[in-house]
Scaffold this motif. Structure first.
Motif, PDB file in Angstrom:
ATOM      1  N   ALA A 184      24.409  -8.479  38.437  1.00 20.45           N
ATOM      2  CA  ALA A 184      23.095  -8.491  39.088  1.00 20.45           C
ATOM      3  C   ALA A 184      23.227  -9.060  40.504  1.00 20.45           C
ATOM      4  N   LEU A 185      22.143  -8.973  41.279  1.00 15.35           N
ATOM      5  CA  LEU A 185      22.185  -9.503  42.648  1.00 15.35           C
ATOM      6  C   LEU A 185      22.157 -11.028  42.659  1.00 15.35           C
ATOM      7  N   HIS A 186      21.620 -11.619  41.598  1.00 18.10           N
ATOM      8  CA  HIS A 186      21.559 -13.077  41.521  1.00 18.10           C
ATOM      9  C   HIS A 186      22.019 -13.516  40.138  1.00 18.10           C
ATOM     10  N   GLY A 209      20.508  -0.118  39.223  1.00 22.52           N
ATOM     11  CA  GLY A 209      21.113  -1.250  38.531  1.00 22.52           C
ATOM     12  C   GLY A 209      20.972  -1.121  37.022  1.00 22.52           C
ATOM     13  N   LYS A 221      23.507 -13.495  33.628  1.00 21.54           N
ATOM     14  CA  LYS A 221      23.688 -12.638  34.789  1.00 21.54           C
ATOM     15  C   LYS A 221      24.842 -13.175  35.633  1.00 21.54           C
ATOM     16  N   THR A 223      27.056 -12.485  39.477  1.00 21.37           N
ATOM     17  CA  THR A 223      26.947 -11.828  40.774  1.00 21.37           C
ATOM     18  C   THR A 223      28.196 -12.044  41.606  1.00 21.37           C
ATOM     19  N   LYS A 226      28.007 -12.813  48.204  1.00 21.08           N
ATOM     20  CA  LYS A 226      27.761 -11.958  49.375  1.00 21.08           C
ATOM     21  C   LYS A 226      27.901 -12.772  50.656  1.00 21.08           C
ATOM     22  N   GLU A 231      23.235  -4.290  51.531  1.00 19.66           N
ATOM     23  CA  GLU A 231      22.212  -4.489  50.504  1.00 19.66           C
ATOM     24  C   GLU A 231      22.812  -4.552  49.112  1.00 19.66           C
ATOM     25  N   SER A 232      23.854  -3.732  48.868  1.00 17.45           N
ATOM     26  CA  SER A 232      24.459  -3.690  47.537  1.00 17.45           C
ATOM     27  C   SER A 232      25.881  -3.151  47.635  1.00 17.45           C
TER      28      SER A 232
END
Length: 247
Positions: A184-186, A209, A221, A223, A226, A231-232
């Motif tokens: 996940a992003l976080h 996602g 989760k 990550t 970054k 963005e991804s």
């Protein structure tokens, strides 16, 4: 002798419907074809190649019985190839029987939720092979493992990684005893996975996602840290980084 019937048949195998009906798939290029032959995981039914290629690999081909060999010209190979620049050889292999279960105890297992790009799926399979991950579980909405672009991207790893297509939510519930990490992003830094020996690692769709239903079944989760402004990450790149972190 190679003829129009062969051309029409091979061209039909570019489509999943006909691959499923005939229980076969196509592979192109010296490395991919020879690796699949050498693995003996897949039976080769027909092999189409330029005369020079057949001559150069005559001794190797003698090891494999039962397949039909066809010498073709450049323009004939171009008609049946999926590649922009056709290689020297194309082969038709019989599919393996689909697996119904996978061992997950004591292993790292990759779980793919709707990875639809064939190139991404093939790269993930190849990367899993690199990191010694033997099993991948795919949702039914993932790209077909026998799509020519997937086969090409695996560079032969298709013979060494076992892939199960299933109802992902039901399968995750059945394997609830195994800890599930969702990309996940976080979330927790992937570096903290170092040394984990048993886990289900979930990678989501290229654009959306991981689905909400699947995410709710995850235990934690994770990550990838970054530093820039992107963005991804591409799904295959993310999967590779996570597999490296676990390893």
């Amino acid at each position: 002798m190679f003829n129009k019937t062969h051309t029409k048949y091979i061209q039909s195998l570019h489509h999943k419907k006909f691959r499923d009906e005939n229980a076969v798939f196509i592979a192109e290029g010296t490395k991919v074809v020879l690796e699949l032959l050498d693995s003996r995981e897949f039976v080769c039914q027909q092999l189409f190649a330029l005369n020079e290629w057949l001559s150069d690999h005559a001794k190797t081909l003698q090891q494999y019985s039962g397949m039909e060999l066809f010498a073709v010209k450049d323009f004939e190979l171009e008609k049946i190839s999926m590649l922009t620049t056709p290689n020297n050889v194309l082969a038709v292999f019989k599919k393996k029987e689909p697996v119904q279960t996978l061992p997950v105890k004591g292993k790292i297992t990759l779980v793919l939720d709707t990875i639809q790009d064939p190139g991404n799926l093939g790269t993930i399979i190849r990367t899993a092979d690199w990191f010694g991950i033997e099993n991948i579980v795919c949702s039914h909405a993932c790209a077909d493992m026998y799509n020519p672009k997937v086969v090409q991207s695996t560079m032969g790893s298709l013979a060494r990684v076992t892939i199960l297509y299933t109802d992902l939510e039901a399968w995750l519930q059945e394997n609830s005893a195994i800890k599930k990490y969702a990309a996940a992003l976080h979330g927790k830094n992937t570096s903290e996975l170092r040394g984990v020996k048993e886990a289900l690692i979930i990678i989501g769709n290229e654009g959306r996602g991981i689905s909400d239903a699947v995410m709710q079944l995850a235990d934690e989760k994770i990550t990838i840290p970054k530093r820039g402004e992107a963005e991804s990450l591409n799904a295959a790149v993310a999967a590779g980084i996570i597999m490296s972190a676990v390893g």
